[in-house]
Design an enzyme around this catalytic site. Structure first.
Site, PDB file in Angstrom:
ATOM      1  N   GLU A 197      35.023  34.339   7.560  1.00  9.78           N
ATOM      2  CA  GLU A 197      34.985  33.640   8.211  1.00  9.78           C
ATOM      3  C   GLU A 197      35.235  34.249  10.316  1.00  9.78           C
ATOM      4  O   GLU A 197      34.276  34.441  10.889  1.00  9.78           O
ATOM      5  CB  GLU A 197      36.029  32.244   8.647  1.00  9.78           C
ATOM      6  CG  GLU A 197      35.634  31.276   7.952  1.00  9.78           C
ATOM      7  CD  GLU A 197      35.873  31.483   6.500  1.00  9.78           C
ATOM      8  OE1 GLU A 197      36.967  32.386   6.268  1.00  9.78           O
ATOM      9  OE2 GLU A 197      36.042  30.630   5.667  1.00  9.78           O
ATOM     10  N   GLN A 248      32.598  26.484   8.554  1.00  7.29           N
ATOM     11  CA  GLN A 248      32.831  25.542   7.597  1.00  7.29           C
ATOM     12  C   GLN A 248      33.664  24.400   7.934  1.00  7.29           C
ATOM     13  O   GLN A 248      33.539  23.049   8.204  1.00  7.29           O
ATOM     14  CB  GLN A 248      32.394  25.662   5.873  1.00  7.29           C
ATOM     15  CG  GLN A 248      31.955  24.897   5.287  1.00  7.29           C
ATOM     16  CD  GLN A 248      31.876  25.463   3.820  1.00  7.29           C
ATOM     17  OE1 GLN A 248      32.190  25.422   2.979  1.00  7.29           O
ATOM     18  NE2 GLN A 248      30.017  25.697   3.495  1.00  7.29           N
ATOM     19  N   HIS A 300      41.756  20.988   5.600  1.00  7.54           N
ATOM     20  CA  HIS A 300      40.139  20.283   6.128  1.00  7.54           C
ATOM     21  C   HIS A 300      40.776  19.559   7.197  1.00  7.54           C
ATOM     22  O   HIS A 300      39.603  19.104   7.291  1.00  7.54           O
ATOM     23  CB  HIS A 300      39.592  19.898   4.416  1.00  7.54           C
ATOM     24  CG  HIS A 300      39.117  20.938   3.969  1.00  7.54           C
ATOM     25  ND1 HIS A 300      39.632  22.061   2.921  1.00  7.54           N
ATOM     26  CD2 HIS A 300      37.556  21.228   3.041  1.00  7.54           C
ATOM     27  CE1 HIS A 300      38.898  21.977   2.269  1.00  7.54           C
ATOM     28  NE2 HIS A 300      38.207  22.090   2.509  1.00  7.54           N
TER      29      HIS A 300
END
Lengths: 327, 382
Positions: free
Chosen positions: A60, A82, A129
């Site tokens: 990242e 993502q 997430h």
């Protein structure tokens, strides 16, 4: 006019921006052949080719850092991370370079780029997430932070973010990605960054929210109208930074009461900043203390209990009723 | 440099008598082969086979650039000690590395310096008065000159490296010019994760980026052996698929040979290249540092004989291009140039508080405009 999900609307924006300006390129993990894990970038590789749509190594910080370099060279990268939980890996490059290069180079190298990333809970995901860390980026000078709430404004804001001369952190509420469809006009649309939207007009109290929690917030407003004859004004912030202080202040000046909703942790969250601004600009109009309905100051919980963490319409409605009852 | 194998070090601590680990031989690691490059040795003798073959005027030009770098360095140190300059990072002893790494670059090429790269910045066209401004805390010092494709350096170690790679990726993907990027960082930076990420990105995308790791032995007080498991940093390149060379960084001709080779490789579309320039930080890390705390005078003295400027002087004297008089003349001229830059710096050294707000965004957002206006009102400038 077509009915679209947010994923489809974002995809349309990328198609439009890439067609309009060949400096726009799209990069990230699994975004090319795979079309992104949420399929936001589906079809772009075939249409625009591998020089403008490309997968990167799984790093990242490297994605953001090289995107900044490409922006220095004069391209307009749209980098996907993502999940927003993974942007912490890129904190280095976001803070050191994406946010600062215009300033450090005294305007020679403006960083016109977008870092897109899905944020927020509600999709039964594993750890890292579901985070909502927009307050980090809003705290960083040099960045703009945008969070759409529905397909149509997502498309218009992404187009605006790509056109923007400054670096934009574009948070996509993944709980909304495929939650509903909305009419999206055929012609290219943008929305000015820094402008909030009155999602519902009302006179009794101002409810402020953004992103995924706009849905329970609007639901609460409708329930309150139906069941309690309460007329709530709802503001959809859309742009976290710069923030549309004027719209917020005008509304609260009118209603005198305010409840703010967000998913992220409460302490030093966006609601705290809104309250500070209302304190500066609308203090004498306030009839009750401003309430916050937010995530707890905890790590985002594992998904079996995530619904207890996320603000829902009942909690929001209760906060509204209590604020209205305050004398 | 020949292929090397190293043995993993023995497990530390008290051996556990019940463990069978002592019976297990250490694994062998094959570090492969790395090219070791030196053209001009410490006595000024040239290896003709590797000599990049610069014409006489070019040899004098690079010599003068090294002298100018050192004069600038010494002057800035004096100014700092006299309270006229902010904290800065001297480059004393690293002049050949600095000039050599940017020597083959054309104007269309890019350079991403680190903070000790002022010699290279001067070569690339940064005016010295501006570099004085930079180190004395003025905003305008950082702005790259309009016709110079360079980045302003980043202070966070290694954080500028992905930018260089991103520029190189842009050059390759846009495909309209054959420009290359040279990116400088130090032995300390080689430990940063982002530097490894960047080398990998460059290799994957065949980005025309030349990495120059300026290995001066010390990252403030941390010596190389404490910094890296493999002390020949050039050995990292091949693991990323990046060709590498290890060069004597105090040998200006070796540096030029290495950087020319690397730049030609990148320009031809073959992707990145890594140069390890082995040099030594003769002075302090920054003016806030005292190296006596962590290293011996003997170690420093051993490097005094390897001075890149003296070495080139001996060589050019032997070639009949320099003598005592011309060395003196060049030194004096460089000193005059630095003093003229100091005068210009003193005239330009005017801080404008408004500048705090100038380049945060293209247009000031309302909240920031309000903060600026309030501040300027208090200053009586609105």
């Amino acid at each position: 006019m077509a009915q679209m999900t947010m994923v489809e609307a974002l995809n349309r924006a990328l198609n439009e921006s890439m067609t309009a300006d060949d400096r726009v390129c799209v990069m990230g993990q699994d975004i090319a052949v795979n079309g992104g894990v949420f399929r936001v970038t589906k079809g772009l590789l075939d249409r625009f080719g591998a020089d403008r749509v490309f997968d990167t190594p799984l790093a990242e910080d490297g994605i953001v850092g090289t995107a900044v370099g490409m922006a220095i060279y004069g391209l307009r990268p749209v980098a996907e991370i993502q999940f927003s939980g993974f942007t912490m890996q890129a904190f280095d490059q976001i803070e050191q370079n994406m946010a600062r290069m215009r300033n450090r180079s005294r305007g020679k190298y403006p960083i016109s780029m977008v870092m897109r990333t899905p944020y927020g809970g509600g999709i039964r995901a594993v750890e890292h997430h579901s985070e909502s860390r927009e307050a980090y980026w809003a705290h960083t000078p040099g960045l703009k932070v945008v969070i759409p709430s529905g397909p149509r404004n997502a498309r218009a804001l992404l187009n605006a973010a790509i056109l923007d001369p400054d670096p934009v952190v574009f948070y996509e509420p993944k709980a909304v990605y495929r939650a509903f469809r909305e009419d999206v006009p055929d012609e290219m649309e943008t929305l000015p960054i820094g402008t909030a939207r009155i999602a519902r007009e009302g006179a009794d109290l101002t409810l402020i929210a953004y992103g995924a929690v706009m849905r329970p917030t609007l639901e609460a407003a409708e329930d309150l109208a139906d069941l309690h004859q309460v007329d709530v004004e709802v503001i959809d912030l859309l742009s976290i930074k710069p923030m549309d202080t004027e719209t917020i202040v005008n509304s609260v000046t009118k209603t005198g009461r305010c409840v703010i909703v967000h998913e992220g942790p409460r302490t030093c969250g966006i609601a705290a900043e809104i309250i500070a601004r209302l304190n500066e600009h609308a203090f004498e109009y306030l009839l009750a203390p401003i309430r916050r309905v937010t995530g707890f100051d905890t790590h985002f919980p594992y998904f079996q209990v995530e619904r207890h963490y996320l603000p829902d319409s009942e909690t929001i409605a209760e906060a509204v009723r209590e604020t209205l009852a305050w004398e | 440099m020949p292929s090397q194998t190293i043995q993993t070090s023995a497990v530390r601590g008290t051996p556990d008598p019940t463990s069978s680990s002592r019976a297990v031989p250490p694994a062998r690691i094959d570090l492969g082969e790395i090219d070791d490059l030196r053209v001009l040795d410490e006595n000024g003798e040239v290896n003709e086979a590797l000599d990049p073959g610069l014409p006489d005027d070019e040899l004098l030009r690079v010599y003068r650039a090294m002298v100018l770098t050192r004069k600038f360095d010494i002057r800035m140190l004096n100014m700092q000690r006299q309270g006229e300059m902010g904290t800065f990072a001297p480059g004393f002893g690293q002049e050949a590395t600095q000039i050599g790494q940017v020597y083959p670059l054309a104007q269309r090429d890019w350079y991403s310096p680190s903070y000790r790269s002022f010699g290279a910045q001067i070569w690339r066209g940064w005016p010295m008065d501006q570099l004085f401004l930079l180190w004395d805390g003025f905003f305008e010092g950082f702005a790259p000159p309009p016709d110079v494709n360079d980045l302003p350096f980043s202070i966070v170690i290694g954080s500028h490296v992905p930018l260089a790679v991103g520029i190189a990726m842009g050059i390759r993907k846009k495909g309209v010019e054959d420009a290359v990027v040279v990116c400088n960082f130090g032995d300390g930076a080689s430990s940063q994760g982002i530097v490894s990420e960047s080398m990998n990105f460059a290799a994957v995308f065949k980005a025309p980026c030349v990495f120059v790791v300026e290995n001066n032995g010390w990252a403030i007080s941390t010596k190389l052996e404490q910094q890296s498991g493999v002390t020949e940093l050039a050995r990292r390149g091949p693991a990323f698929g990046v060709p590498s060379v290890r060069v004597d960084g105090n040998d200006i001709l070796g540096m030029i040979a290495a950087s020319t080779r690397a730049v030609e490789h990148a320009r031809a579309g073959h992707g990145p290249y890594l140069i390890e320039a082995v040099t030594y930080r003769m002075g302090v890390h920054t003016t806030a540092d005292d190296p006596k705390v962590y290293r011996s005078d003997d170690e420093v003295r051993a490097w005094e004989g390897k001075c890149p400027i003296r070495r080139m002087e001996r060589h050019l004297t032997e070639r009949g291009l320099l003598d005592a008089e011309t060395i003196e003349t060049i030194g004096t001229a460089c000193e005059q140039e630095v003093l003229a830059a100091r005068e210009s710096f003193r005239k330009r050294a005017i801080a404008r508080p408004e500048e705090i707000f100038d380049f945060v965004y293209e247009e000031l957002p309302p909240e920031l405009a309000a903060q600026r206006d309030e501040y300027l009102r208090r200053l009586g400038r609105a």
